[in-house]
Scaffold this active site. Structure first.
Site, short mmCIF file in Angstrom:
data_model
loop_
_atom_site.label_atom_id
_atom_site.label_comp_id
_atom_site.label_asym_id
_atom_site.label_seq_id
_atom_site.Cartn_x
_atom_site.Cartn_y
_atom_site.Cartn_z
N HIS A 186 65.12 79.61 54.12
CA HIS A 186 63.78 79.11 54.46
C HIS A 186 63.29 78.16 53.37
CE1 HIS A 186 63.15 83.28 56.49
NE2 HIS A 186 63.32 82.42 57.45
N LYS A 214 55.55 93.99 67.48
CA LYS A 214 56.76 93.93 66.65
C LYS A 214 56.56 94.78 65.39
CE LYS A 214 59.75 90.11 65.24
NZ LYS A 214 59.89 88.65 65.23
N ARG A 234 70.78 76.84 61.84
CA ARG A 234 71.97 77.29 61.11
C ARG A 234 73.22 77.13 61.94
NH1 ARG A 234 69.07 82.89 59.99
NH2 ARG A 234 68.27 82.20 62.00
N SER A 253 67.10 86.78 57.44
CA SER A 253 66.24 87.90 57.04
C SER A 253 66.78 89.20 57.61
CB SER A 253 64.81 87.67 57.56
OG SER A 253 64.26 86.50 57.01
P1 ADP Z 1 61.76 84.04 63.43
O1 ADP Z 1 61.01 85.30 63.23
O2 ADP Z 1 61.07 83.02 64.29
O3 ADP Z 1 63.24 84.20 63.73
P2 ADP Z 1 62.44 83.47 60.72
O4 ADP Z 1 61.43 83.87 59.71
O5 ADP Z 1 63.68 84.26 60.78
O6 ADP Z 1 61.67 83.35 62.07
O7 ADP Z 1 62.83 81.95 60.52
C1 ADP Z 1 61.95 80.87 60.62
C2 ADP Z 1 62.72 79.56 60.73
O8 ADP Z 1 63.62 79.44 59.64
C3 ADP Z 1 63.59 79.40 61.97
O9 ADP Z 1 63.53 78.06 62.38
C4 ADP Z 1 64.97 79.73 61.49
O10 ADP Z 1 65.96 79.09 62.28
C5 ADP Z 1 64.92 79.15 60.11
N1 ADP Z 1 65.89 79.76 59.21
C6 ADP Z 1 66.08 81.05 58.95
N2 ADP Z 1 67.06 81.24 58.05
C7 ADP Z 1 67.55 80.01 57.75
C8 ADP Z 1 68.60 79.54 56.91
N3 ADP Z 1 69.35 80.39 56.21
N4 ADP Z 1 68.81 78.21 56.85
C9 ADP Z 1 68.03 77.37 57.57
N5 ADP Z 1 67.03 77.74 58.38
C10 ADP Z 1 66.79 79.06 58.49
#
Ligand code: ADP
Length: 154
Positions: A19, A43, A92, A130
């Site tokens: 992120h 959630k 990703r 995450s």
């Molecule tokens: P959600 O709850 O919507 O899945 P996340 O908090 O997991 O949200 O992720 C928010 C954004 O960050 C999404 O666009 C996700 O694709 C992106 N993201 C998560 N991990 C990575 C990573 N390792 N590299 C690039 N983008 C990421």
């Protein structure tokens, strides 16, 4: 010209270096970047909202373009409310692409003034999620290498 405001929505449960990287790489494109923590009452989150917010704030301390907000409901409604014309998402894998494509196209159909912008993950971060970090923590492993410096997962 109106300022370019982007929303980066997510759960950030917890924020990862993936992120962080996407946000830092996107900063030159926008005047303001709002990291928006979505709250969905159905959630169950692993970390409390206060912790998730605190870790994001610590990661981007001193970064003038970054603002942190929480929101409930549709991301596009939140965008309208704060007058953001861009949604930022990270990609990703092809699975991310397929998922994000549907959301972005539906968002665009509902709010044509909001454009979704994608940034491809750096290869070294493409496996970081995450979900996996939560699994490591649940099993008493050390996930500190996958979260921004200064984030103390305890
Ligand atoms: P959600 O709850 O919507 O899945 P996340 O908090 O997991 O949200 O992720 C928010 C954004 O960050 C999404 O666009 C996700 O694709 C992106 N993201 C998560 N991990 C990575 C990573 N390792 N590299 C690039 N983008 C990421």
């Amino acid at each position: 010209m109106s300022s370019k405001i982007a929303v980066f929505p997510g759960s950030f449960d917890p924020i990862t270096i993936g992120h962080e990287s996407v946000i830092r790489r996107a900063l030159p494109l926008f005047d303001e970047l709002v990291i928006a923590i979505g709250i969905n009452s159905t959630k169950n989150y692993f970390f409390p909202i206060e912790k998730r917010k605190e870790w994001i704030a610590k990661t981007f301390a001193g970064e003038k373009k970054v603002r942190i907000e929480t929101y409930e409901g549709l991301t596009i409604d939140f965008c309208k409310k704060i007058k953001a014309n861009y949604i930022l998402r990270g990609l990703r894998t092809s699975a991310d692409f397929e998922f994000e494509r549907g959301i972005a196209q539906m968002n665009r159909a509902m709010a044509s003034e909001t454009e979704t912008v994608f940034i491809l993950s750096l290869p070294e971060y493409s496996a970081i999620s995450s979900t996996i970090i939560r699994d490591i923590i649940r099993n008493k492993g050390n996930a500190s290498a996958f979260v921004p410096r200064g984030v103390d997962l305890k």
